[in-house]
Design a protein around this motif. Structure first.
Motif, PDB file in Angstrom:
ATOM      1  N   PRO A 127       0.598  -1.610   0.137  1.00 37.17           N
ATOM      2  CA  PRO A 127      -0.121  -0.212  -0.327  1.00 37.17           C
ATOM      3  C   PRO A 127       0.925   1.409  -0.199  1.00 37.17           C
ATOM      4  O   PRO A 127       0.786   2.087  -0.487  1.00 37.17           O
ATOM      5  N   VAL A 128       1.975   0.936   0.676  1.00 37.79           N
ATOM      6  CA  VAL A 128       3.140   2.260   0.844  1.00 37.79           C
ATOM      7  C   VAL A 128       3.254   2.764  -1.123  1.00 37.79           C
ATOM      8  O   VAL A 128       3.110   4.002  -0.807  1.00 37.79           O
ATOM      9  N   LEU A 160       2.056   2.250  -3.000  1.00 38.16           N
ATOM     10  CA  LEU A 160       0.655   3.057  -4.717  1.00 38.16           C
ATOM     11  C   LEU A 160       0.556   4.498  -3.640  1.00 38.16           C
ATOM     12  O   LEU A 160       0.579   4.820  -4.717  1.00 38.16           O
ATOM     13  N   LYS A 161       0.167   4.436  -2.580  1.00 36.18           N
ATOM     14  CA  LYS A 161       0.524   5.496  -2.445  1.00 36.18           C
ATOM     15  C   LYS A 161       1.241   6.663  -2.172  1.00 36.18           C
ATOM     16  O   LYS A 161       0.646   7.774  -2.809  1.00 36.18           O
ATOM     17  N   ARG A 172       1.134   7.648  -6.494  1.00 38.01           N
ATOM     18  CA  ARG A 172      -0.496   8.341  -6.672  1.00 38.01           C
ATOM     19  C   ARG A 172      -0.110   9.681  -6.165  1.00 38.01           C
ATOM     20  O   ARG A 172      -0.131  10.714  -6.852  1.00 38.01           O
ATOM     21  N   GLY A 173       0.795  10.234  -4.820  1.00 39.34           N
ATOM     22  CA  GLY A 173       0.637  11.293  -4.772  1.00 39.34           C
ATOM     23  C   GLY A 173       1.953  12.192  -5.554  1.00 39.34           C
ATOM     24  O   GLY A 173       2.252  13.109  -5.985  1.00 39.34           O
ATOM     25  N   ARG A 215       0.840  12.957  -9.524  1.00 40.47           N
ATOM     26  CA  ARG A 215      -0.358  13.892  -8.922  1.00 40.47           C
ATOM     27  C   ARG A 215       0.609  15.131  -9.212  1.00 40.47           C
ATOM     28  O   ARG A 215       1.356  15.843  -8.495  1.00 40.47           O
ATOM     29  N   ARG A 237       4.757  18.223 -10.189  1.00 39.98           N
ATOM     30  CA  ARG A 237       5.279  18.157  -9.953  1.00 39.98           C
ATOM     31  C   ARG A 237       7.253  17.333 -10.103  1.00 39.98           C
ATOM     32  O   ARG A 237       7.952  17.068 -10.822  1.00 39.98           O
ATOM     33  N   HIS A 246       3.356  14.790   9.674  1.00 45.05           N
ATOM     34  CA  HIS A 246       1.755  14.894   9.130  1.00 45.05           C
ATOM     35  C   HIS A 246       0.938  13.966  10.137  1.00 45.05           C
ATOM     36  O   HIS A 246      -0.104  13.459   9.819  1.00 45.05           O
TER      37      HIS A 246
END
Lengths: 315, 319
Positions: free
Chosen positions: A27-28, A30-31, A34-35, A38, A41, A114
């Motif tokens: 999951p990391v 993928l996350k 994605r970030g 996007r 940048r 965060h």
């Protein structure tokens, strides 16, 4: 408000048995991807990287073309190709060494900043998955940078003189270097609570390995007066050779250049022969092999240290 | 130790930071299916307790069990059983609402094909379906809090551990969160949440634990707490006349300890009766008055709101 019962999660621990899922279903990863991809940048980073690389390549080309033609009127096209290739790889090494840490020095400390660190740690995501996910997503981006530079490297093919082995070995050295600096970034990120301090520490380390270490080791060699030509015995000469080789293998750029020259002069990627002053020849490993082994070991060590740090339950 | 009926159970829990004792001999008992309000002033040790229960920090001494698993020995099982919401909202930049839930669902091993319907259900539950494609950082504070709640439900945990779920929200958002908590309790979740705002707690809680300076002051169902902290019941009686007769009649009833006159209003006379008996005693009082034909206008027990209970429970102990 609508009433809904969330589906009961399928609690199968099958993922532990399939290592490929560490990459594909992490999951990391993928996350992060994605970030990272996007918005503008990623595009901007890639553009600046290619512009810098293109600019330096042009400069190298101009310099090499000038010097090659002036040498007795005969143009050595293969020489241009090789120098151009070496130049591009050297610049890529420099860029990658300093771009790679930027992707990872905020990997763990950013989660702390965060305030998502605690959230992640209360999930079922194993610690090494999390750290590996951070590393993999950074490496995937670096891989994209390396692949994007292939067309620029390929300009050397116009001139010839560059073999596929050289390209592959250059890629290995680049990749190992990038992976090492990414892992160093993750390590410092796991040690510090602020990304800023992690970045400072990581860049200090990158600078040390890129510039500091060769200067330091070179100076030590000078101080001890190690010279290959006036060795008292062949035994001492071999020891001196190994030391010099070791020193050169500690630096990615030196490794790349030496590996290339061995490849060109001896047509060998794995080992090379050296003739001692007494006439004997000995066989030595091409520097990229010890370089890769040492850097991979260091990478694994830093990775494990980072995992251990993240695993620690606060007191 | 009948720990099965308690989904969260601690025994002699101690947490020290150097010389500072954050939690001292805390024994927490959260029954299965309850809405347990963990109340205390700031710095009382609520967050520390929750961080121990969520396996984030170690404990100095004692034992703590969640869903039957020790937080020291079976961290993975404990993490599977809990949904944790800290007192801050962990937000990622550049992440959409659905991606936020997708990421955490994936972290809880939920297979990809199950995640999309799950996310839709969760968003519908917290009323955020229309913000599915928006960036998380664009949400209002109340919405972020609701999204957080949705996140805690992703892996269908047995117990939700929520640290100050309503803090910093406007009244409307606070009510929405409160409604959600009730709804989640109806879904069969045990809800263990902390607050320093008693109004939030009073309406929805089945159980209460009051903590101060790291020690449990009182614990139990809401009425038990009231009983425990306010053993005296106070009954205000308004009469037209014959106050002395009334006092005489009331003093015959066991449990009545004190009768004081209250300021008169218009022609009425008011008295306050302190009483330490049960409901039968209260009824007896009323009968005693009416059998003597004393003109009673009003007979009312003062129910103390939890604020008063809380103030009484914590008064003087604040260090």
């Amino acid at each position: 408000m609508t009433t809904a019962t969330p589906a009961s999660p399928n609690r199968n621990p099958s993922h532990q048995r399939r290592p490929l899922r560490l990459v594909l279903d992490n999951p990391v990863v993928l996350k992060e991807l994605r970030g990272r991809m996007r918005g503008a940048r990623a595009f901007i980073v890639l553009t600046i990287y290619l512009l810098l690389l293109g600019l330096f390549t042009s400069l190298v080309y101009v310099a090499v073309a000038e010097s090659s033609t002036s040498a007795g009127g005969q143009v050595n096209i293969g020489q241009i190709g090789r120098t151009l290739f070496a130049g591009v790889v050297a610049i890529e090494l420099l860029l990658v060494s300093f771009i790679a840490p930027a992707f990872t020095s905020g990997a763990i400390s950013g989660e702390r900043e965060h305030q998502t660190y605690d959230l992640l740690r209360t999930t079922l995501l194993p610690t090494h998955w999390m750290v590996l996910g951070k590393l993999l997503s950074a490496m995937l981006f670096v891989l994209m940078l390396l692949l994007a530079a292939i067309p620029l490297q390929s300009i050397a093919f116009f001139f010839g003189g560059v073999a596929i082995t050289e390209v592959l070995l250059a890629f290995v050295i680049l990749f190992v270097t990038a992976m090492f600096f990414c892992t160093v970034g993750i390590y410092f990120s796991s040690r510090t609570s602020r990304t800023l301090s992690a970045s400072v520490l990581t860049y200090s380390t990158a600078t040390f390995f890129t510039f500091g270490l060769p200067i330091l080791l070179g100076s030590v060699m000078l101080v001890f007066g190690l010279s290959l030509n006036d060795m008292p015995s062949s035994q001492a000469e071999i020891i001196a050779l190994v030391i010099v080789g070791g020193v050169l293998s500690s630096n990615s750029a030196a490794t790349a250049l030496l590996t290339q020259s061995i490849l060109i002069n001896q047509q060998s990627a794995g080992t090379y022969t050296y003739t001692l002053s007494n006439g004997d020849t000995i066989t030595l490993l091409s520097p990229w092999i010890p370089f890769t082994l040492v850097y991979l070991t260091l990478t694994i060590v830093f990775f494990l240290l980072a995992v251990r740090r993240v695993k620690v339950v606060e007191r | 130790m009948a720990s099965e009926e308690y989904i969260i159970h601690t025994h002699g829990l101690v947490k020290r930071y150097g010389k500072l004792t954050a939690i001292n001999n805390l024994s927490l008992r959260v029954p299965q299916g309850s809405i347990y309000g963990f109340i205390g002033p700031n710095g009382a040790g609520k967050t520390t307790t929750m961080r121990i229960l969520t396996t984030l920090i170690s404990l100095t001494a004692g034992e703590a069990y969640v869903a039957g698993y020790s937080v020291l020995k079976h961290q993975r099982e404990v993490r599977r059983a809990i949904g944790y919401m800290p007192d801050f909202f962990g937000v990622y930049d550049d992440m959409k609402v659905w991606e936020y839930l997708d990421f955490f669902a994936a972290c809880y091993d939920i297979p990809e094909r199950e995640r999309q319907p799950l996310i839709n259900d969760l968003l519908a539950l917290v009323d955020l379906a229309h913000r599915r494609e928006d960036m998380v950082e664009k949400l209002s504070r109340g919405m972020k809090q609701r999204l957080s709640l949705a996140r805690t439900l992703a892996h269908d945990p047995e117990v939700l551990i929520l640290d100050e779920p309503a803090s910093g929200l406007d009244p409307r958002a606070r009510i929405e969160i409160r409604e959600l908590l009730v709804e989640m309790a109806q879904m069969g979740k045990t809800i263990f949440f902390s607050s320093h705002i008693l109004a939030d707690v009073a309406e929805i809680c089945t159980h209460l634990g009051i903590i101060e300076s790291g020690e449990m002051v009182a614990q139990g169902t809401v009425s038990e707490i009231r009983q425990q902290l306010m053993p005296m019941r106070e009954i205000t009686i308004t009469l037209l006349d014959r106050v002395d007769d009334a006092k005489e009649a009331l003093m015959t009833i066991t449990g009545v300890t004190d009768i004081v006159d209250l300021p008169n209003s218009e022609k009425r006379r008011r008295i306050k009766v302190s009483f330490s008996g049960d409901d039968a005693g209260v009824s007896e009082m009323l009968q005693a008055l009416s059998s003597r034909a004393i003109p009673v206008v009003n007979f009312a027990e003062q129910t103390h709101d939890l604020e008063t209970v809380f103030m009484r429970a914590t008064k003087g102990i604040v260090s």
